[in-house]
Design a protein around this motif. Structure first.
Motif: not given
Length: 398
Positions: A191-197, A356-371
């Motif tokens: 797949y060619e895609t503009k964004l990966v989630v 650290g055991l992450l206590d909160d939801f975590a969303i990391l963003e880069s140019d081509k992806a949202i993780n």
């Protein structure tokens, strides 16, 4: 070419896909899931509880998304004819030294806008749960029970009916970020895609490492939660949901009792390190994944800090008598012979390099992806809200 590829067919990935397709029907959205059906891992192995938002720090992503997601979930179920029940639960302090933490929970519940939450005495607890024991408790009327697999199946149908593409039985093997597009390669297609989630749950850190040039500084540590079922002749001991006061230093709620939407009572879970990311039984061992966990500096720090707690959880895993003893703190009448083996789930718990055991939801963003790299409980309750949050981040790119 695809506009958005979503990786992961659990409830968070599905909710994100549905929001995107409904908000922007012109986008081409493809959701890829490695299993032959949706909701096969965290979503399909949880206890089916609709969480109220009681436990979470006011203003955190968990608190805001759980409270918003709670109402969104109930509205969705009402619209789609999915059965659920708001039965309420009690949180029980079994010892006097737990009373300060019980009061902290009460204050958090109020700050998070939970109406009707109230302190209750032992006598009042026994009006709700006649067989419970403790020194004081909280009644939380918002808590409910549901079948999240049914929710996922309905979301999947609506996503496809809105024009979305659901690709089951495809495992992502490579993600390559180019200047304008990313290439997602599976065992079946490309797949060619503009964004990966990335909503890959237990493998979200692995996918994130593929999508970002810079190394991410968290790893998923899998914790297995094992349940027993109460045999039918003793199910009268529990009417609805009974929880202990949780350890504020450990991101688990402790063994508890849960009435299930389709009948029966579950008791548990414990929280033991799984030796495979999808290690639902003690015999499920993946040596490569186990080494990755044990060699991660963050996990080594967690183990050094919580070794006593961890040993206790492991002991309960192998000793039915010890598990029963923990349950007896809440329901003294429960006996080892009243329990039979139940299921198990694996929690994808993100752990950073410092331990650290992450206590909160975590969303990391880069140019081509949202993780989405940390979405444990209450992610199922919060899913439609998390999906909206992530879809807003996606739409801002278009």
């Amino acid at each position: 070419m695809t506009d958005v590829v979503i990786i992961g067919g659990g409830i968070v990935g599905l909710a994100t896909a549905l929001h995107l397709q409904q908000q922007r029907p012109a986008l081409r959205v493809v959701l890829i899931e490695k299993e032959p059906a949706v909701a096969r891992h965290q979503t399909g192995h949880n206890s089916g509880v609709i969480h109220s938002g009681l436990y979470y720090k006011p203003g955190s992503l968990k608190a805001t998304n759980c409270i918003r997601g709670y109402q969104m979930l109930l509205d969705f179920c009402n619209e789609e004819g999915i059965s659920y029940e708001r039965c309420g639960k009690i949180v029980v302090a079994t010892k006097p030294d737990q009373l300060p933490q019980l009061e902290t929970l009460f204050e958090r519940g109020q700050l998070n806008g939970l109406l009707g939450i109230r302190r209750i005495s032992l006598a009042e607890m026994r009006e709700i749960e006649p067989h419970v024991n403790g020194v004081a408790g909280l009644f939380v009327p918002q808590t409910g029970i549901i079948d999240y697999k049914q929710v996922c199946e309905k979301i999947a149908v609506k996503f496809q009916a809105s024009g979305g593409e659901l690709r089951l039985g495809e495992r992502v093997e490579q993600v390559t970020a180019g200047n304008s597009l990313s290439i997602v390669v599976t065992n079946k297609d490309r797949y060619e895609t503009k964004l990966v989630v990335n909503c890959a749950g237990l493998y979200s850190d692995k996918i994130a490492q593929l999508t970002q040039r810079d190394a991410i500084d968290v790893r998923i540590v899998p914790f297995r939660g094992e349940y027993y079922k109460i045999k039918p002749h003793k199910q009268h001991l529990v009417r609805n949901l009974i929880y202990p006061v949780p350890d504020p230093n450990f991101p688990f709620l402790g063994v508890h009792f849960t009435r299930m939407i389709h009948g029966g009572i579950e008791a548990g879970p414990n929280a033991v390190l799984a030796f495979a990311r999808e290690g639902y039984t003690k015999s499920d061992i993946n040596l490569k994944e186990m080494y990755e966990t044990l060699s991660w500096p963050g996990f080594q720090k967690v183990a050094a800090k919580y070794w006593q707690t961890g040993l206790g959880e492991m002991y309960r895993s192998f000793s039915k008598a010890a598990f029963t003893k923990a349950l007896q703190e809440l329901i003294p009448d429960i006996q080892e012979a009243d329990l039979e083996d139940g299921g198990a789930g694996v929690r994808a718990q993100a752990c950073d390099r410092t331990g650290g055991l992450l206590d909160d939801f975590a969303i990391l963003e880069s140019d081509k992806a949202i993780n989405v790299v940390n979405a444990p409980s209450p992610a199922a309750t919060s899913s439609l809200s998390i999906g909206q949050t992530v879809s807003e981040k996606v739409l801002a790119r278009f």
